[in-house]
Design a protein around this motif. Structure first.
Motif, PDB file in Angstrom:
ATOM      1  N   GLY A  68      -6.719 -19.820  -2.912  1.00  0.00           N
ATOM      2  CA  GLY A  68      -5.749 -19.622  -1.849  1.00  0.00           C
ATOM      3  C   GLY A  68      -6.458 -19.420  -0.527  1.00  0.00           C
ATOM      4  O   GLY A  68      -7.655 -19.696  -0.400  1.00  0.00           O
ATOM      5  N   LEU A  69      -5.717 -18.937   0.437  1.00  0.00           N
ATOM      6  CA  LEU A  69      -6.255 -18.679   1.770  1.00  0.00           C
ATOM      7  C   LEU A  69      -6.275 -17.182   2.034  1.00  0.00           C
ATOM      8  O   LEU A  69      -5.422 -16.447   1.550  1.00  0.00           O
ATOM      9  N   THR A  70      -7.251 -16.764   2.837  1.00  0.00           N
ATOM     10  CA  THR A  70      -7.273 -15.377   3.273  1.00  0.00           C
ATOM     11  C   THR A  70      -6.048 -15.121   4.152  1.00  0.00           C
ATOM     12  O   THR A  70      -5.401 -16.065   4.621  1.00  0.00           O
ATOM     13  N   LYS A  71      -5.729 -13.868   4.376  1.00  0.00           N
ATOM     14  CA  LYS A  71      -4.524 -13.521   5.127  1.00  0.00           C
ATOM     15  C   LYS A  71      -4.516 -14.167   6.506  1.00  0.00           C
ATOM     16  O   LYS A  71      -3.480 -14.643   6.968  1.00  0.00           O
ATOM     17  N   ASP A  72      -5.661 -14.221   7.165  1.00  0.00           N
ATOM     18  CA  ASP A  72      -5.732 -14.841   8.488  1.00  0.00           C
ATOM     19  C   ASP A  72      -5.850 -16.361   8.411  1.00  0.00           C
ATOM     20  O   ASP A  72      -5.901 -17.037   9.421  1.00  0.00           O
ATOM     21  N   GLN A  73      -5.898 -16.905   7.205  1.00  0.00           N
ATOM     22  CA  GLN A  73      -6.015 -18.332   6.907  1.00  0.00           C
ATOM     23  C   GLN A  73      -7.255 -18.967   7.528  1.00  0.00           C
ATOM     24  O   GLN A  73      -7.316 -20.168   7.727  1.00  0.00           O
ATOM     25  N   GLU A  74      -8.265 -18.135   7.801  1.00  0.00           N
ATOM     26  CA  GLU A  74      -9.527 -18.623   8.348  1.00  0.00           C
ATOM     27  C   GLU A  74     -10.449 -19.170   7.253  1.00  0.00           C
ATOM     28  O   GLU A  74     -11.303 -19.999   7.509  1.00  0.00           O
ATOM     29  N   MET A  75     -10.289 -18.652   6.044  1.00  0.00           N
ATOM     30  CA  MET A  75     -11.166 -19.039   4.943  1.00  0.00           C
ATOM     31  C   MET A  75     -10.346 -19.192   3.675  1.00  0.00           C
ATOM     32  O   MET A  75      -9.267 -18.631   3.541  1.00  0.00           O
ATOM     33  N   GLY A  76     -10.922 -19.939   2.751  1.00  0.00           N
ATOM     34  CA  GLY A  76     -10.319 -20.022   1.437  1.00  0.00           C
ATOM     35  C   GLY A  76     -11.028 -19.072   0.491  1.00  0.00           C
ATOM     36  O   GLY A  76     -12.155 -18.651   0.749  1.00  0.00           O
ATOM     37  N   TYR A  77     -10.340 -18.702  -0.583  1.00  0.00           N
ATOM     38  CA  TYR A  77     -10.997 -17.929  -1.621  1.00  0.00           C
ATOM     39  C   TYR A  77     -10.819 -18.659  -2.942  1.00  0.00           C
ATOM     40  O   TYR A  77      -9.882 -19.425  -3.140  1.00  0.00           O
ATOM     41  N   LEU A  78     -11.768 -18.445  -3.823  1.00  0.00           N
ATOM     42  CA  LEU A  78     -11.732 -18.998  -5.162  1.00  0.00           C
ATOM     43  C   LEU A  78     -12.094 -17.870  -6.112  1.00  0.00           C
ATOM     44  O   LEU A  78     -13.126 -17.231  -5.938  1.00  0.00           O
ATOM     45  N   GLY A  79     -11.213 -17.610  -7.042  1.00  0.00           N
ATOM     46  CA  GLY A  79     -11.449 -16.570  -8.041  1.00  0.00           C
ATOM     47  C   GLY A  79     -11.627 -17.210  -9.402  1.00  0.00           C
ATOM     48  O   GLY A  79     -10.895 -18.133  -9.759  1.00  0.00           O
ATOM     49  N   VAL A  80     -12.613 -16.747 -10.147  1.00  0.00           N
ATOM     50  CA  VAL A  80     -12.856 -17.229 -11.504  1.00  0.00           C
ATOM     51  C   VAL A  80     -12.949 -16.013 -12.412  1.00  0.00           C
ATOM     52  O   VAL A  80     -13.698 -15.077 -12.134  1.00  0.00           O
ATOM     53  N   PHE A  81     -12.190 -16.057 -13.507  1.00  0.00           N
ATOM     54  CA  PHE A  81     -12.143 -14.956 -14.452  1.00  0.00           C
ATOM     55  C   PHE A  81     -12.314 -15.517 -15.855  1.00  0.00           C
ATOM     56  O   PHE A  81     -11.719 -16.531 -16.199  1.00  0.00           O
ATOM     57  N   THR A  82     -13.132 -14.860 -16.643  1.00  0.00           N
ATOM     58  CA  THR A  82     -13.464 -15.342 -17.974  1.00  0.00           C
ATOM     59  C   THR A  82     -13.490 -14.183 -18.958  1.00  0.00           C
ATOM     60  O   THR A  82     -13.641 -13.028 -18.560  1.00  0.00           O
ATOM     61  N   GLN A  83     -13.396 -14.511 -20.224  1.00  0.00           N
ATOM     62  CA  GLN A  83     -13.534 -13.503 -21.267  1.00  0.00           C
ATOM     63  C   GLN A  83     -14.979 -13.417 -21.749  1.00  0.00           C
ATOM     64  O   GLN A  83     -15.306 -12.581 -22.577  1.00  0.00           O
ATOM     65  N   ASN A  84     -15.841 -14.261 -21.204  1.00  0.00           N
ATOM     66  CA  ASN A  84     -17.262 -14.235 -21.545  1.00  0.00           C
ATOM     67  C   ASN A  84     -17.958 -13.096 -20.805  1.00  0.00           C
ATOM     68  O   ASN A  84     -17.562 -12.730 -19.698  1.00  0.00           O
ATOM     69  N   ASP A  85     -19.010 -12.575 -21.391  1.00  0.00           N
ATOM     70  CA  ASP A  85     -19.831 -11.578 -20.705  1.00  0.00           C
ATOM     71  C   ASP A  85     -20.771 -12.335 -19.785  1.00  0.00           C
ATOM     72  O   ASP A  85     -21.715 -12.978 -20.232  1.00  0.00           O
ATOM     73  N   ILE A  86     -20.496 -12.291 -18.495  1.00  0.00           N
ATOM     74  CA  ILE A  86     -21.294 -13.060 -17.539  1.00  0.00           C
ATOM     75  C   ILE A  86     -22.286 -12.196 -16.776  1.00  0.00           C
ATOM     76  O   ILE A  86     -22.968 -12.669 -15.882  1.00  0.00           O
TER      77      ILE A  86
END
Length: 176
Positions: free
Chosen positions: A70-88
């Protein structure tokens, strides 16, 4: 399993901007935000963050990895979230990670998310403001996280091109 890869790029692309504001709850959606489903596209669900008036996409791949963009609140940057069940092996609240998108390698600061995750999941968010990274996310099919470590794993990006385009339409609707 060891995800050793041969890097196709001569240098790691610095794809991510840094910002002190990341620690603020204004940057990424908060657990207190309310969400409504806007639609679906190519295996991705598009949500409106009703609290912030912006849209994000989410997908669970065949290995139960969750990807959010998605976009940050100010829409200046995007964010990418990755979530896993693996121990990373994420140790601190913020650490350097490496991502490979079909041989294009990016280095980023990952901000670990610890609260309000589904049982057994770990992961975090990165901020991106590099147009080449965004293009790669939209047009590549796999993203390998930590390609040089044994704890590395790959997430599917199938359908991101159409899903991001739909999220842009959603954001336009929210901002009009």
């Amino acid at each position: 399993m060891n995800f050793q890869v041969t890097l196709k790029t001569a240098a790691t692309l610095a794809a991510f901007g840094t910002t002190a504001a990341f620690a603020s709850s204004d940057v990424i959606p908060s657990e207190n935000d309310t969400f409504s489903k806007w639609g679906e596209e190519s295996g991705w669900t598009i949500y409106v963050d009703d609290t912030r008036g912006s849209c994000l996409i989410e997908r669970v791949d065949e290995n139960n990895n969750v990807v959010q963009m998605g976009l940050t609140k100010d829409q200046e940057m995007g964010y990418l979230g990755v979530f896993t069940q693996n121990d990373i092996g994420l140790k601190g609240k913020k650490e350097n990670i490496i991502l490979s998108l079909d041989g294009n390698v990016y280095e980023a600061k990952a901000y670990k998310k610890t609260k309000h995750l589904a049982e057994g999941y770990t992961g975090g968010y990165i901020l991106a403001n590099n147009p080449q990274f965004v293009e790669d996310v939209m047009k590549k099919y796999d993203m390998t996280v930590f390609p040089e470590k044994e704890s590395g794993f790959t997430v599917s990006l199938d359908g991101t091109l159409k899903a991001i385009e739909a999220a842009r339409t959603c954001n336009t609707e929210q901002n009009s």
